[in-house]
Design an enzyme around this catalytic site. Structure first.
Site, short mmCIF file in Angstrom:
data_model
loop_
_atom_site.label_atom_id
_atom_site.label_comp_id
_atom_site.label_asym_id
_atom_site.label_seq_id
_atom_site.Cartn_x
_atom_site.Cartn_y
_atom_site.Cartn_z
CE LYS A 44 31.34 15.19 51.22
NZ LYS A 44 30.15 14.67 52.07
CG HIS A 97 19.40 15.36 49.21
ND1 HIS A 97 19.00 15.41 50.13
CD2 HIS A 97 20.72 15.62 48.27
CE1 HIS A 97 19.82 16.45 50.88
NE2 HIS A 97 21.27 16.21 50.00
CG HIS A 106 21.64 13.13 53.30
ND1 HIS A 106 22.24 12.54 52.14
CD2 HIS A 106 22.23 14.37 53.54
CE1 HIS A 106 22.73 13.23 51.74
NE2 HIS A 106 23.00 13.94 52.58
CG ASP A 108 22.22 18.69 52.98
OD1 ASP A 108 22.49 17.82 53.24
OD2 ASP A 108 21.76 19.08 51.69
#
Length: 337
Positions: free
Chosen positions: A202, A279, A221, A223
């Site tokens: 990404k 994070h 959030h 991962d």
């Protein structure tokens, strides 16, 4: 599709003097109010992979932080620089050229150029655009969604070269994190699918923001992946939640940032011994921030669950074993795990 579907943050940044209301976070979520600014703020661990005992330090960092930075990691600086160059070149393209590669979730197309248009539970948006693609294994790669060489010279070559280094580094990280749990070095790779591991690249693009103290580039959030390996640029932005505080993960030249993801914390392997890092990302008033994360995921059909040796009466399994694609569905749709 409505006009808002094609509204890009990069374009907004060029025309706004104040944030639209949908980007202004609630007071309890604004980085200007919640970031720890004390002189004694701890730094996330920086681990030199050329030093003896670095694997043990990784395991400690995975337990205590869920995040660490690595230097002397074996990824050539030239490969990183080329990855960054083609990323910058893509976002420098005219809008109509970038839109040729736009993702279309409604048609099932989740790779390509996009903006997170969905609002969160509080009705807020985040300040970033992105480009998203699968880079491995070969049978899952769709080069039709990658920028053509005439648009961004060397794009495919740069991403494929960098992916090869990520595959090697991931194997090494898995080995040391497995040993840190008292397991054999190949245990984690075997549990996550070995050569079937999926690597998703990404590019995050955070343009200058007129009121950065009020918004976020990415909301808090963890991962879903096993782990994430991220290249930042020099503009500060990544923050880590630890001990009920938000701390800046300081930029370290030539370092790669490793996030422990949900699959290592809970669904597989550590059964909560390692920590999936919570994070978020802040933005800058004057400078563009970019980052290049690679998400390492199990194959969707792979059944994942806690490693048997790490499940005890004192530490029962946190989640039931399920296919990774089912875990993704539950998390994305905020369903019980």
């Amino acid at each position: 599709m409505g006009e808002e579907t094609h509204q890009r943050v990069q374009e907004l940044a060029a025309s706004l003097c104040a944030l639209p209301p949908e980007f202004v976070r609630s007071e309890h979520d604004q980085p200007g109010a919640t970031t720890y600014r004390g002189a004694a703020a701890p730094d996330a661990p920086v681990i030199d992979m050329s030093e003896p005992g670095f694997g043990a330090r990784m395991a400690v960092a995975a337990r205590e932080w869920g995040l660490f930075q690595v230097v002397n990691h074996g990824v050539p600086s030239a490969a990183v620089a080329e990855l960054q160059r083609v990323g910058w070149d893509f976002f420098a393209l005219p809008r109509e050229e970038k839109e040729r590669y736009a993702m279309d979730p409604a048609s099932g197309k989740i790779e390509g150029y996009g903006t997170k248009l969905q609002r969160d539970l509080e009705g807020k948006k985040t300040w970033n655009d992105f480009f998203f693609q699968v880079v491995a294994p070969p049978e899952k790669v769709d080069h039709a969604v990658w920028p053509e060489s005439l648009a961004v010279a060397g794009y495919r070559e740069a991403n494929e070269e960098y992916c090869r280094h990520m595959q090697r580094l991931t194997r090494q990280l898995f080995e040391h994190l497995s040993l840190g749990l008292g397991l054999h070095e190949g245990a984690m790779a075997e549990a996550f699918g070995g050569d079937g591991l999926v690597f998703l690249q990404k590019i995050n693009f955070y343009p200058p923001c007129p009121q950065p103290e009020l918004t976020l580039g990415v909301a808090p959030h963890t991962d879903m992946s096993t782990l994430t390996v991220l290249v930042p640029n020099e503009v500060q932005g990544l923050q880590v939640f630890k001990d009920d505080q938000w701390y800046d993960a300081k930029y370290v030249p030539d370092a790669l940032i490793v996030h422990i993801g949900d699959q290592i914390e809970a669904s597989i392997f550590s059964n909560g011994t390692y920590k999936a890092v919570l994070h978020r990302t802040t933005v800058n008033k004057e400078k563009t921030r970019m980052s290049w994360p690679v998400f390492v995921e199990p194959p969707g059909e792979l059944v994942v669950g806690p490693h048997p040796k790490l499940v005890t009466d004192e530490r029962p399994a946190k989640y039931k074993a399920k296919k990774y694609k089912d875990y993704q569905h539950c998390k994305i749709n905020k369903l019980p795990m």
